[in-house]
Scaffold this active site. Structure first.
Site, PDB file in Angstrom:
ATOM      1  N   SER A 117     -32.503  -2.605 -84.289  1.00 26.18           N
ATOM      2  CA  SER A 117     -32.429  -3.136 -82.941  1.00 26.18           C
ATOM      3  C   SER A 117     -33.318  -2.424 -81.933  1.00 26.18           C
ATOM      4  O   SER A 117     -34.530  -2.459 -82.046  1.00 26.18           O
ATOM      5  CB  SER A 117     -30.974  -3.135 -82.490  1.00 26.18           C
ATOM      6  N   HIS A 118     -32.688  -1.734 -80.968  1.00 25.37           N
ATOM      7  CA  HIS A 118     -33.464  -1.115 -79.896  1.00 25.37           C
ATOM      8  C   HIS A 118     -33.976   0.276 -80.288  1.00 25.37           C
ATOM      9  O   HIS A 118     -34.611   0.940 -79.476  1.00 25.37           O
ATOM     10  CB  HIS A 118     -32.589  -1.001 -78.645  1.00 25.37           C
ATOM     11  N   ASP A 281     -35.501  -6.921 -76.967  1.00 23.59           N
ATOM     12  CA  ASP A 281     -35.607  -5.676 -77.736  1.00 23.59           C
ATOM     13  C   ASP A 281     -36.165  -5.940 -79.139  1.00 23.59           C
ATOM     14  O   ASP A 281     -36.655  -7.030 -79.424  1.00 23.59           O
ATOM     15  CB  ASP A 281     -34.242  -4.982 -77.808  1.00 23.59           C
ATOM     16  N   ASP A 283     -34.988  -6.605 -82.086  1.00 23.38           N
ATOM     17  CA  ASP A 283     -34.509  -7.725 -82.902  1.00 23.38           C
ATOM     18  C   ASP A 283     -34.186  -8.967 -82.073  1.00 23.38           C
ATOM     19  O   ASP A 283     -33.589  -9.915 -82.595  1.00 23.38           O
ATOM     20  CB  ASP A 283     -33.280  -7.298 -83.721  1.00 23.38           C
ATOM     21  N   ASP A 285     -32.101  -9.565 -79.489  1.00 19.88           N
ATOM     22  CA  ASP A 285     -30.773  -9.938 -78.984  1.00 19.88           C
ATOM     23  C   ASP A 285     -30.500  -9.422 -77.568  1.00 19.88           C
ATOM     24  O   ASP A 285     -29.533  -9.847 -76.941  1.00 19.88           O
ATOM     25  CB  ASP A 285     -29.649  -9.548 -79.958  1.00 19.88           C
ATOM     26  N   ARG A 286     -31.337  -8.523 -77.060  1.00 18.87           N
ATOM     27  CA  ARG A 286     -31.108  -8.024 -75.691  1.00 18.87           C
ATOM     28  C   ARG A 286     -32.022  -8.739 -74.701  1.00 18.87           C
ATOM     29  O   ARG A 286     -33.040  -9.312 -75.102  1.00 18.87           O
ATOM     30  CB  ARG A 286     -31.399  -6.526 -75.613  1.00 18.87           C
ATOM     31  N   LYS A 380     -25.578 -11.668 -79.557  1.00 20.18           N
ATOM     32  CA  LYS A 380     -26.196 -11.761 -78.243  1.00 20.18           C
ATOM     33  C   LYS A 380     -27.598 -12.343 -78.430  1.00 20.18           C
ATOM     34  O   LYS A 380     -28.155 -12.280 -79.529  1.00 20.18           O
ATOM     35  CB  LYS A 380     -26.197 -10.421 -77.534  1.00 20.18           C
TER      36      LYS A 380
HETATM   37  C1  VG1 Z   1     -25.296   0.215 -78.011  1.00 24.15           C
HETATM   38  C2  VG1 Z   1     -24.741  -0.488 -76.795  1.00 24.15           C
HETATM   39  C3  VG1 Z   1     -23.802  -1.607 -77.199  1.00 24.15           C
HETATM   40  C4  VG1 Z   1     -24.544  -2.558 -78.150  1.00 24.15           C
HETATM   41  C5  VG1 Z   1     -25.100  -1.777 -79.317  1.00 24.15           C
HETATM   42  C6  VG1 Z   1     -25.927  -2.643 -80.243  1.00 24.15           C
HETATM   43  O1  VG1 Z   1     -24.248   0.824 -78.728  1.00 24.15           O
HETATM   44  O2  VG1 Z   1     -24.074   0.417 -75.960  1.00 24.15           O
HETATM   45  O3  VG1 Z   1     -23.353  -2.260 -76.052  1.00 24.15           O
HETATM   46  O4  VG1 Z   1     -23.666  -3.554 -78.613  1.00 24.15           O
HETATM   47  O5  VG1 Z   1     -25.938  -0.732 -78.850  1.00 24.15           O
HETATM   48  O6  VG1 Z   1     -27.001  -3.232 -79.564  1.00 24.15           O
HETATM   49  P1  VG1 Z   1     -23.911   2.408 -78.599  1.00 24.15           P
HETATM   50  O7  VG1 Z   1     -22.791   2.646 -79.577  1.00 24.15           O
HETATM   51  O8  VG1 Z   1     -25.183   3.143 -78.916  1.00 24.15           O
HETATM   52  O9  VG1 Z   1     -23.522   2.618 -77.173  1.00 24.15           O
HETATM   53  V1  VG1 Z   1     -28.409  -3.608 -80.422  1.00 24.15           V
HETATM   54  O10 VG1 Z   1     -29.311  -4.600 -79.440  1.00 24.15           O
HETATM   55  O11 VG1 Z   1     -28.992  -2.045 -80.695  1.00 24.15           O
HETATM   56  O12 VG1 Z   1     -27.876  -4.241 -81.853  1.00 24.15           O
HETATM   57 CO    CO Z   2     -30.789  -5.534 -80.504  1.00 28.48          CO
END
Ligand code: VG1
Ligand code: CO
Length: 547
Positions: A117-118, A281, A283, A285-286, A380
């Site tokens: 993801s991010h 981001d 993947d 979804d953000r 998302k």
């Molecule tokens: C973070 C965010 C959370 C989100 C998750 C996955 O998690 O706070 O809100 O759902 O990333 O997003 P954490 O445990 O690091 O706070 V993604 O777009 O990285 O799948």
């Molecule tokens: Co993501």
């Protein structure tokens, strides 16, 4: 007689560290490259799921470094577990929301989403695997825990040797008992979006001198954005920035937020600012939404979407309910109350929305971490959120800033900021949380910084649908001056620990709705640091990032 690929068993040692976090298993690429590491995790998933024979599986991800090797490894293990069809995108790329849609749309038994993801990519970056169920939604905690338990016992796995999979163009290919379909996921996705938004109105808007800039940050959304914004909405090609997906995201940290995408804040503050600036981001979804002179806080964004949902074709039938993660500001609650619909408060992580969506209890949900979506999918959805805003702009013909200001004028403003403290020593971070948690009850009634603590709790969630319990989901402290502090440790990092502190202060005084954010929240930030004794436990006197 067509050739059947024979499977064979490989012996290995189990790995003991394959516990998924907030959204799947994320580790350094170097961890995933250890002998049999990915294989044992995939074997654990298949053993846990026991998919029906002849299942279809969606496999694909954000195209980050190690993705192509991973798809090959997964296909070879999948055959051995009876999977007969794999559907993926061109070059193995599928945006997370598009993969979720494909799972549902094709009746697949589930999906393996290859993304961190991010998190940054490249040989020294991160890789990840996330399993989504047949509903298209993220695996619930009970399932990820069962996979983890199984992974700790894997000392052999089944696989076979397939030729290199042809992933570079759409088509259907047969490899013995396995059919591989490479689909144009951007076209499928754009079709779905045409059913939700008023494309004609958005075309008119963009054709009448209004400008959009979308930054794909060299991640998965480039081809989707080109299909949706340029081909179907007639926006010029140069409105998509960094559109070519690259395995290392061209060095970008693919996290659309004002720190990692500061260049977009600069663009928003420049005289040439387009009417809508957005990013997604790694993947897809953000979403990050900006207009001339401002970034829309993700907490406000979902609340504004709800307030205007009836203007968007896919939502004119009404919204059954909404949900937000616990640390997300209560701006959404305010709008939900005015509409007399329920607003659920869930733990952090999209998986907690999935049951609510599946049961039809909610139609819109969001997290402060730049994640928003609706019942059209079970993840998302970054581009969906950008389209929602574009549809609103086309409908209201007002600048982003005016829409936000009107919203605050009507509902008041939830000043909001997240502070991240990167702490090298995981134990120190855990001790801080443990100590703060242990002392919570004693805080109630205490005076801090001119306010009284009215509530202090360790968030525990009971899922309204399956009644499962998830405890220790964040510590929350509320004060008499309409403020709240939430503390939790990130569950997506791959080294050290990140302490997240979420600051929220509600003000509903017409003269105080446009104060500088940092200054307004500074006293609350001091209070948060003092209560948790951050410097004492971590040596840090200021956050690593304020988002
Ligand atoms: C973070 C965010 C959370 C989100 C998750 C996955 O998690 O706070 O809100 O759902 O990333 O997003 P954490 O445990 O690091 O706070 V993604 O777009 O990285 O799948
Ligand atoms: Co993501």
């Amino acid at each position: 007689m067509r050739k059947l690929y024979e499977t064979r068993e490989i012996s290995c040692q189990p790995y003991l560290d394959q516990r998924p976090g907030t959204a799947g298993l994320r580790k350094k690429v170097t961890s995933f490259k250890q002998p049999h590491y990915l294989q044992t995790y995939i074997e654990a998933i298949f053993r846990t799921l026991r998919m029906p024979a002849d299942s279809s599986l969606i496999v694909g991800g954000d195209g980050r470094y190690f993705s192509l090797e991973a798809i090959q490894i997964i296909a070879e293990i999948a055959i051995a577990h009876g999977v007969r069809q794999i559907i993926t995108g061109i070059d193995g790329r599928l945006a997370t929301p598009a993969a979720s849609y494909l799972i549902r749309n094709r009746g697949a038994a589930g999906g393996l989403l290859l993304t961190a993801s991010h998190n940054p990519g490249g040989p020294d970056g991160d890789f990840g695997v996330k399993f989504n169920t047949a509903s298209g939604g993220q695996a619930p905690e009970s399932l990820t825990e069962a996979i983890y338990a199984n992974s700790r016992t894997i000392n052999r796995y089944s696989t076979c040797d397939l030729p290199d999979l042809p992933l570079s163009a759409t088509g259907t290919y047969q490899f013995g008992q396995l059919s591989l379909e490479v689909t144009d996921s951007a076209a499928d996705y754009a079709d779905q979006m045409e059913g939700l938004f008023n494309f004609e109105k958005m075309r008119d808007y963009l054709g009448s001198g209004h400008r959009l800039a979308f930054d794909a940050l060299h991640a998965v959304t480039g081809p989707y954005a080109r299909e949706v914004f340029c081909r179907r909405l007639g926006a010029p090609d140069d409105c998509i920035l960094h559109s070519e997906p690259l395995p290392d995201f061209g060095g970008f940290h693919p996290d659309p937020n004002p720190v990692d995408a500061a260049h977009l804040v600069d663009l928003a503050n420049s005289p040439q600012a387009p009417d809508l600036i957005a990013a997604s981001d790694g993947d897809g979804d953000r979403n990050m939404i900006l207009g001339p002179g401002l970034m829309v806080s993700p907490c406000d964004s979902v609340a504004i979407m709800l307030a205007h949902a009836s203007r968007v074709p896919g939502y004119t039938r009404g919204i059954a309910g909404v949900a937000r993660s616990m640390p997300t500001s209560r701006a959404l609650d305010q709008v939900a109350a005015s509409m007399d619909i329920p607003c659920f408060e869930t733990p952090t992580g999209w998986r907690f929305f999935c049951n609510l969506l599946e049961a039809g209890l909610i139609d819109l949900c969001g997290e402060e971490s730049f994640g928003t979506s609706s019942s059209h999918t079970r993840e998302k959805d970054g581009l969906w959120a950008v389209l929602f805003w574009l549809n609103l702009l086309a409908e209201l013909r007002q600048p982003v800033g005016d829409i936000v200001a009107d919203h605050w004028g009507r509902f008041g403003r939830h000043y909001y900021q997240r502070q991240d403290f990167f702490i090298e020593n995981l134990d120190a971070a855990q001790t801080l949380i443990n100590e703060l948690g242990a002392g919570l009850a004693g805080l109630i009634g205490q005076s801090v910084g001119g306010a009284t603590i009215t509530q202090a709790s360790d968030f525990c969630y009971e899922d309204p649908v399956d009644h499962s319990h998830s405890s220790h989901q964040g510590l929350s402290v509320e004060c008499s001056d309409d403020s709240r502090i939430v503390y939790r440790l990130s569950g997506t990092g791959t080294e050290g620990a990140t302490l997240r502190i979420y600051l929220e202060k509600y003000i509903n005084d017409a003269g105080k709705l446009a104060m500088p954010l940092g200054q307004t929240l500074a006293p609350l930030a001091d209070r948060a640091a003092a209560l948790a004794r951050i410097e004492h436990y971590t040596g840090l006197s200021r956050p690593t990032a304020a988002i």
